[in-house]
Design a protein around this motif. Structure first.
Motif, PDB file in Angstrom:
ATOM      1  N   LEU A   1     -21.352  11.770  -1.832  1.00  0.00           N
ATOM      2  CA  LEU A   1     -20.816  12.317  -3.081  1.00  0.00           C
ATOM      3  C   LEU A   1     -19.766  13.365  -2.746  1.00  0.00           C
ATOM      4  O   LEU A   1     -20.068  14.406  -2.175  1.00  0.00           O
ATOM      5  N   SER A   2     -18.524  13.068  -3.118  1.00  0.00           N
ATOM      6  CA  SER A   2     -17.431  13.982  -2.764  1.00  0.00           C
ATOM      7  C   SER A   2     -17.055  14.917  -3.894  1.00  0.00           C
ATOM      8  O   SER A   2     -16.287  15.855  -3.704  1.00  0.00           O
ATOM      9  N   GLY A   3     -17.544  14.644  -5.091  1.00  0.00           N
ATOM     10  CA  GLY A   3     -17.173  15.475  -6.222  1.00  0.00           C
ATOM     11  C   GLY A   3     -17.799  16.856  -6.155  1.00  0.00           C
ATOM     12  O   GLY A   3     -18.844  17.058  -5.560  1.00  0.00           O
ATOM     13  N   GLY A   4     -17.115  17.821  -6.784  1.00  0.00           N
ATOM     14  CA  GLY A   4     -17.634  19.178  -6.834  1.00  0.00           C
ATOM     15  C   GLY A   4     -18.624  19.327  -7.971  1.00  0.00           C
ATOM     16  O   GLY A   4     -18.991  18.359  -8.648  1.00  0.00           O
TER      17      GLY A   4
ATOM     18  N   LEU B   1     -27.610  12.482 -11.901  1.00  0.00           N
ATOM     19  CA  LEU B   1     -26.786  12.013 -10.782  1.00  0.00           C
ATOM     20  C   LEU B   1     -25.960  10.795 -11.186  1.00  0.00           C
ATOM     21  O   LEU B   1     -24.764  10.705 -10.869  1.00  0.00           O
ATOM     22  N   ALA B   2     -26.596   9.846 -11.867  1.00  0.00           N
ATOM     23  CA  ALA B   2     -25.887   8.634 -12.278  1.00  0.00           C
ATOM     24  C   ALA B   2     -24.762   8.960 -13.250  1.00  0.00           C
ATOM     25  O   ALA B   2     -23.646   8.433 -13.126  1.00  0.00           O
ATOM     26  N   LEU B   3     -25.036   9.834 -14.206  1.00  0.00           N
ATOM     27  CA  LEU B   3     -24.007  10.202 -15.179  1.00  0.00           C
ATOM     28  C   LEU B   3     -22.887  11.010 -14.531  1.00  0.00           C
ATOM     29  O   LEU B   3     -21.704  10.811 -14.820  1.00  0.00           O
ATOM     30  N   ALA B   4     -23.259  11.944 -13.623  1.00  0.00           N
ATOM     31  CA  ALA B   4     -22.263  12.802 -12.981  1.00  0.00           C
ATOM     32  C   ALA B   4     -21.374  12.025 -12.014  1.00  0.00           C
ATOM     33  O   ALA B   4     -20.243  12.427 -11.745  1.00  0.00           O
ATOM     34  N   ALA B   5     -21.894  10.908 -11.484  1.00  0.00           N
ATOM     35  CA  ALA B   5     -21.086  10.087 -10.573  1.00  0.00           C
ATOM     36  C   ALA B   5     -19.957   9.380 -11.316  1.00  0.00           C
ATOM     37  O   ALA B   5     -18.958   8.987 -10.706  1.00  0.00           O
ATOM     38  N   ARG B   6     -20.114   9.230 -12.634  1.00  0.00           N
ATOM     39  CA  ARG B   6     -19.091   8.541 -13.441  1.00  0.00           C
ATOM     40  C   ARG B   6     -18.845   9.316 -14.731  1.00  0.00           C
ATOM     41  O   ARG B   6     -19.094   8.827 -15.834  1.00  0.00           O
ATOM     42  N   PRO B   7     -18.357  10.563 -14.619  1.00  0.00           N
ATOM     43  CA  PRO B   7     -18.135  11.368 -15.826  1.00  0.00           C
ATOM     44  C   PRO B   7     -17.078  10.717 -16.712  1.00  0.00           C
ATOM     45  O   PRO B   7     -16.140  10.071 -16.230  1.00  0.00           O
ATOM     46  N   ASN B   8     -17.268  10.874 -18.011  1.00  0.00           N
ATOM     47  CA  ASN B   8     -16.358  10.331 -19.019  1.00  0.00           C
ATOM     48  C   ASN B   8     -16.301   8.806 -19.016  1.00  0.00           C
ATOM     49  O   ASN B   8     -15.369   8.212 -19.547  1.00  0.00           O
ATOM     50  N   GLU B   9     -17.319   8.175 -18.412  1.00  0.00           N
ATOM     51  CA  GLU B   9     -17.471   6.721 -18.472  1.00  0.00           C
ATOM     52  C   GLU B   9     -18.787   6.402 -19.171  1.00  0.00           C
ATOM     53  O   GLU B   9     -19.789   7.086 -18.967  1.00  0.00           O
TER      54      GLU B   9
END
Length: 235
Positions: A134-137, A171-179
């Motif tokens: 996971l590379s996102g901040g 985690l699942a939601l944060a991996a694809r925010p605004n999707e």
């Protein structure tokens, strides 16, 4: 296979002494360390001295039931993952279990191999993900923020306790925010592909209580009618 000192430590709670002994033997052979308890009071006593990795809990016990124990532990801030065993496996029964804070639900009679598989799935889900994956901040959620690399929700009060299911959902939601994520995609991410729509909705409702200023008017985890859910981060 025998359990090593660093193997996951499970608390098995069931008032049926025969089933309790069978579970203890089988799960030990599967490489887990096992502590057994005959009722909710014995389970509470064990929890005061050991940080268990997971609890296998029977729903129907004399005195305090498994559901009552789960609900009480969640109120007290205990986030130990819980797999509930029950003779009643209808969808409504599973939803009730999720509403009380369990992470997974297995109906009796069950295949012991399925039990071991579900335990390993929950433990993988509860483990912090590798940083490299996971590379996102951090994801801002009002006064709180979620760090995907640590799978940790924080706020002014410090770390906010999440159950394994709530953590996997965020985690699942944060991996694809605004999707938009469909309920089927969320069920896969939670490791419960057989979960019905209501069970997913219950997990979302529980998560909203921990991140939304007003869970009745969600700002961050929004429902997209007929499609699923979307995470909309923001201050």
């Amino acid at each position: 296979m025998t359990a090593t000192a660093d193997a996951p430590h499970l608390l098995v709670v069931d008032d049926d002494s025969r089933l309790r002994a069978l579970l203890q033997r089988f799960l030990t052979e599967q490489g887990f360390r096992i502590t057994a308890a005959a009722d909710a009071a014995a389970a509470r006593h064990a929890l005061t001295s050991v940080a268990f990795d997971l609890m296998v809990l029977d729903v129907m016990m004399p005195g305090e039931s498994g559901l009552e124990l789960t609900e009480s532990l969640r109120r007290e801030g205990q986030d130990v993952p819980i797999l509930m065993l029950t003779a009643r496996g209808a969808p409504d029964d599973r939803v009730t279990g999720f509403e009380h804070g369990v992470d997974d639900y297995l109906a009796k009679p069950f295949d012991p191999r399925e039990l071991a598989l579900r335990i390993r799935t929950i433990l993988r889900r509860a483990a912090p993900p590798p940083v490299a994956d996971l590379s996102g901040g951090p994801v801002q959620l009002g006064i709180r923020w979620f760090d995907p690399q640590r799978a940790e929700l924080r706020g002014p009060e410090g770390v906010v306790r999440l159950t394994g299911g709530e953590q996997a959902l965020l985690l699942a939601l944060a991996a694809r925010p605004n999707e938009v994520l469909s309920r089927e995609e969320i069920a896969e991410a939670l490791g419960t592909p057989e979960a019905g729509e209501r069970a997913i909705d219950v997990q979302v409702t529980r998560l909203r209580r921990k991140i939304e200023p007003d869970p009745r008017e969600p700002r961050f985890v929004q429902t997209v009618r007929h499609r699923g859910y979307i995470l909309r981060p923001g201050a």
